[in-house]
Every structure is written in structure tokens, then in C-alpha cells.
Scaffold this motif. Structure first.
Motif, mmCIF file in Angstrom:
data_model
loop_
_atom_site.group_PDB
_atom_site.id
_atom_site.type_symbol
_atom_site.label_atom_id
_atom_site.label_comp_id
_atom_site.label_asym_id
_atom_site.label_seq_id
_atom_site.Cartn_x
_atom_site.Cartn_y
_atom_site.Cartn_z
ATOM 1 N N VAL A 171 0.842 -1.203 0.000
ATOM 2 C CA VAL A 171 0.000 0.000 0.000
ATOM 3 C C VAL A 171 0.874 1.249 0.000
ATOM 4 C CG1 VAL A 171 -1.717 1.324 1.294
ATOM 5 C CG2 VAL A 171 -1.880 -1.182 1.207
ATOM 6 N N ASN A 172 0.469 2.236 -0.791
ATOM 7 C CA ASN A 172 1.169 3.525 -0.810
ATOM 8 C C ASN A 172 0.703 4.335 0.401
ATOM 9 O OD1 ASN A 172 2.626 5.801 -1.505
ATOM 10 N ND2 ASN A 172 1.086 6.511 -2.987
ATOM 11 N N ILE A 173 1.410 4.184 1.519
ATOM 12 C CA ILE A 173 0.971 4.763 2.794
ATOM 13 C C ILE A 173 1.197 6.269 2.803
ATOM 14 C CG2 ILE A 173 1.267 4.696 5.294
ATOM 15 C CD1 ILE A 173 2.299 1.816 4.969
ATOM 16 N N ARG A 200 -6.174 3.939 -0.298
ATOM 17 C CA ARG A 200 -5.407 5.181 -0.507
ATOM 18 C C ARG A 200 -4.305 5.363 0.533
ATOM 19 N NH1 ARG A 200 -10.745 6.049 -1.354
ATOM 20 N NH2 ARG A 200 -11.381 6.778 -3.412
ATOM 21 N N GLY A 201 -4.146 4.360 1.401
ATOM 22 C CA GLY A 201 -3.073 4.433 2.379
ATOM 23 C C GLY A 201 -3.392 5.287 3.587
ATOM 24 N N ARG A 202 -4.688 5.415 3.875
ATOM 25 C CA ARG A 202 -5.119 6.198 5.024
ATOM 26 C C ARG A 202 -5.926 5.338 6.000
ATOM 27 N NH1 ARG A 202 -4.956 11.772 4.374
ATOM 28 N NH2 ARG A 202 -4.196 12.472 2.339
ATOM 29 N N GLN A 203 -6.177 5.901 7.168
ATOM 30 C CA GLN A 203 -6.961 5.187 8.186
ATOM 31 C C GLN A 203 -8.387 4.976 7.705
ATOM 32 O OE1 GLN A 203 -6.705 6.504 12.438
ATOM 33 N NE2 GLN A 203 -8.898 6.819 12.244
ATOM 34 N N LEU A 204 -8.927 3.808 7.966
ATOM 35 C CA LEU A 204 -10.314 3.508 7.632
ATOM 36 C C LEU A 204 -11.259 4.298 8.529
ATOM 37 C CD1 LEU A 204 -9.725 -0.280 7.373
ATOM 38 C CD2 LEU A 204 -10.825 0.993 5.544
ATOM 39 N N THR A 205 -12.476 4.506 8.065
ATOM 40 C CA THR A 205 -13.486 5.185 8.874
ATOM 41 C C THR A 205 -14.368 4.154 9.569
ATOM 42 O OG1 THR A 205 -15.118 5.259 7.086
ATOM 43 C CG2 THR A 205 -13.543 7.092 7.226
ATOM 44 N N ARG A 206 -15.050 4.577 10.606
ATOM 45 C CA ARG A 206 -15.992 3.695 11.296
ATOM 46 C C ARG A 206 -17.105 3.257 10.346
ATOM 47 N NH1 ARG A 206 -18.327 6.299 16.387
ATOM 48 N NH2 ARG A 206 -18.420 8.152 15.056
ATOM 49 N N ALA A 207 -17.544 4.191 9.494
ATOM 50 C CA ALA A 207 -18.627 3.883 8.556
ATOM 51 C C ALA A 207 -18.217 2.766 7.602
ATOM 52 C CB ALA A 207 -19.009 5.137 7.771
ATOM 53 N N MET A 208 -16.941 2.728 7.215
ATOM 54 C CA MET A 208 -16.472 1.696 6.305
ATOM 55 C C MET A 208 -16.528 0.323 6.960
ATOM 56 S SD MET A 208 -15.566 1.371 3.244
ATOM 57 C CE MET A 208 -15.212 -0.110 2.320
ATOM 58 N N ILE A 209 -16.183 0.254 8.235
ATOM 59 C CA ILE A 209 -16.235 -1.022 8.950
ATOM 60 C C ILE A 209 -17.690 -1.494 9.048
ATOM 61 C CG2 ILE A 209 -15.566 -2.268 11.030
ATOM 62 C CD1 ILE A 209 -13.224 -1.053 9.489
#
Length: 309
Positions: free
Chosen positions: A209-211, A224-233
Motif C-alpha cells: 500500500v502507498n501509505i 489510498r493508504g489512510r486510516q479507515l473510517t468507522r462507517a467503512m467497517i
């Protein structure tokens, strides 16, 4: 945090941003709590837009708010309805505090009685089916399996999962460090199975992953190499539930509750469960964990001194 397309006019955006600052600076509330307050207000203004009620938060009437509460009551359970009313009351109380309004349009609206609702749980078989439904042919599949195994295997809150760091993993010692509510830290045991799936994700997916800057230590990342959101989980778990035709309404919190329930049913003591869940009071754990009659009967028959008298 604020979705501009959802609001009636710029006045809402300005006042909500100021309200967020007030909650953060004056009241010291957490990011998650502030997001929940903001979401409740966003539901109101989305309702206003859908019904072509072009009014500012300063001039909105009690009648318009009542129409919204009535509409919401048909969409959500009483617990969610009560939370929405509470959030909106706080927002309008803030406007009164700032001398922007003279009254609270929710002053005469009472929250519905919610009672004590025991959360739904999944059986071990249902959790196995949920994990088995993950498509491992995609890179997201390896990540999703590791996330769900961690949610259930360690009993985490969704906010704790998405903020978990690589530096929080102490696999040799068999623990992970969790930063929970109020930035309180605790160490939670992690099984070899969960460790295995995390390592598989790190070695086969995350490494490619391109962090993005600032997320180098974050364990679970989006494409996109970013933290996931709660909504995504929430979305990932909801889609898996649909895929296996699970006739239950579940969320990431369902896995946390199932973790605690399964430990209790297999003989774990409440104090140990309390420590793993990060509850300040064991009273919270007693409410949170589903104490069914079968389990209590087994406890009596196993431990009462006169069980064979």
C-alpha cells in the motif's frame, strides 16, 4: 466532518462548526461524541432540505422540529430516537447560551422510554460463516478477515480497531495495547489465530500500500493508504451479513458483545471480561454481557456449597 451538500444553507454549517468547537474546547468531549452530535443535526437539516423547509437554526420553529422527530420515529428504534433528541437539545441550548436564540424548540419534546435492551449476539457458527464469506481473492479480503478476527478475537470497539497501531502489537508477549475511551490504555490478550491473520495481511497486502504521511504506523489502511473510517467497517460487516443471509441487524459492536458473551458462557469471570472490554465499572459489564438463565443455572449447580445436599 460536515457534508456541505446535505445542508439547507451556509448558516447551518457555520453554527455547527462553532458548536463543534464549543463541545471540543469548552466541554472537552471526544471526537467520536462530537461526530455523533453532528450526525444528529445533519439528519435534521437533511429532512428540512428534502421537505423544502428553507430555515436557519436561529429561526427554525418547534413545529418543524416536531415534524422531523415524528419522521425519525418511523425510521429508528427508541434508543436512537432518544439520542437524536438529546443531541438536538444540546445544539439549541448552545445557541441560547450564545444569545442566538431565546428558546429551545425541543423544550416540550420528551425522549421515549428506552428501557434496558440487551444487544444481539452472534453464535460461533454465525461468526465463522461471516468470516468464511469474505472474498480472499482481493487485497481487501485479507485486510477484512484480519479486522473481523481482531474485532471478535479481542472484543474491540470499532474506534479502537481503526486507530490500532503497528507499535501497539506485542505478539511475543501475546498482547495488544488498546487506547480506549478517554485515552485510557489497556492491554488485551490476542490469540495466535488472530496474530496469524494480522501477519498475513501485513506481509501480503499492507506492504504494497502507498501509505500516506501520518499513517505510517496505522495498522489497517484503506486503498489510498489512510486510516479507515468507522462507517467503512459498518459497511463491510453489513455486506457480509447480507451475503450469508443473516437474519439479524448487526454492527461492529455486535462482535464485541459476542466476544464477551462467549467468554462468559464458557466460564470466564466478569472481572476478567471487564478488564478486557475496558469498562471502568463492573456494573457496566453486567449490563453489557447477556446473562442468560441457562448460564446462571449452571453457575448455581457448579459452585453452590449445597448443590448435592
Amino acid at each position: 466532518m460536515i457534508k456541505k451538500r446535505s445542508f439547507v444553507n451556509m448558516e447551518w454549517i457555520i453554527h455547527i462548526k462553532n458548536f463543534q468547537s464549543y463541545l471540543r474546547i469548552e466541554r472537552g468531549l471526544s471526537k467520536n461524541t462530537i461526530e455523533n452530535y453532528s450526525y444528529d443535526i445533519e439528519r435534521l437539516v437533511s429532512f428540512l432540505k428534502e421537505n423544502k423547509i428553507d430555515v436557519s437554526p436561529i429561526k427554525i420553529t418547534e413545529e418543524s422540529v416536531q415534524q422531523f422527530i415524528y419522521a425519525v420515529s418511523k425510521q429508528v428504534n427508541t434508543r436512537s430516537q432518544s439520542r437524536i433528541i438529546s443531541g438536538l437539545k444540546s445544539f439549541f441550548s448552545y445557541l441560547i447560551f450564545e444569545d442566538l436564540r431565546s428558546n429551545n424548540p425541543l423544550e416540550l419534546i420528551d425522549s421515549p422510554k428506552t428501557g434496558r435492551k440487551l444487544p444481539d449476539t452472534l453464535s460461533v457458527e454465525e461468526i465463522d460463516n461471516l468470516i468464511a464469506a469474505i472474498d480472499l481473492s482481493s487485497s481487501e479480503g485479507e485486510r477484512n478477515r484480519a479486522m473481523i478476527e481482531t474485532l471478535y478475537g479481542c472484543g474491540l470497539r470499532v474506534s479502537e480497531l481503526i486507530t490500532l497501531k503497528n507499535s501497539d502489537l506485542f505478539f511475543e508477549e501475546g498482547f495488544i495495547k488498546i487506547t480506549g475511551k478517554g485515552n485510557k490504555q489497556r492491554f488485551v490478550p490476542i490469540s495466535e489465530v488472530t496474530q496469524k491473520y494480522i501477519e498475513m495481511y501485513r506481509e501480503t497486502v499492507r506492504i504494497h500500500v502507498n501509505i500516506q504521511k501520518g499513517y505510517e504506523d496505522t495498522l489497517f489502511l484503506n486503498r489510498r493508504g489512510r486510516q479507515l473510517t468507522r462507517a467503512m467497517i459498518f459497511t463491510i460487516i453489513k455486506n457480509l451479513a447480507v451475503k450469508i443471509k443473516l437474519n439479524k441487524t448487526i454492527s461492529p459492536h455486535t462482535l464485541r458483545h459476542s466476544f464477551a458473551t462467549h467468554l462468559l458462557e464458557n466460564g470466564a469471570d466478569l472481572r476478567s471480561i471487564q478488564l478486557m472490554l475496558g469498562h471502568e465499572s463492573i456494573t457496566t459489564t453486567e449490563i453489557y454481557v447477556h446473562l442468560d438463565r441457562k448460564f446462571l443455572t449452571n453457575v448455581l449447580h457448579s459452585f453452590h456449597p449445597r448443590k448435592n445436599a
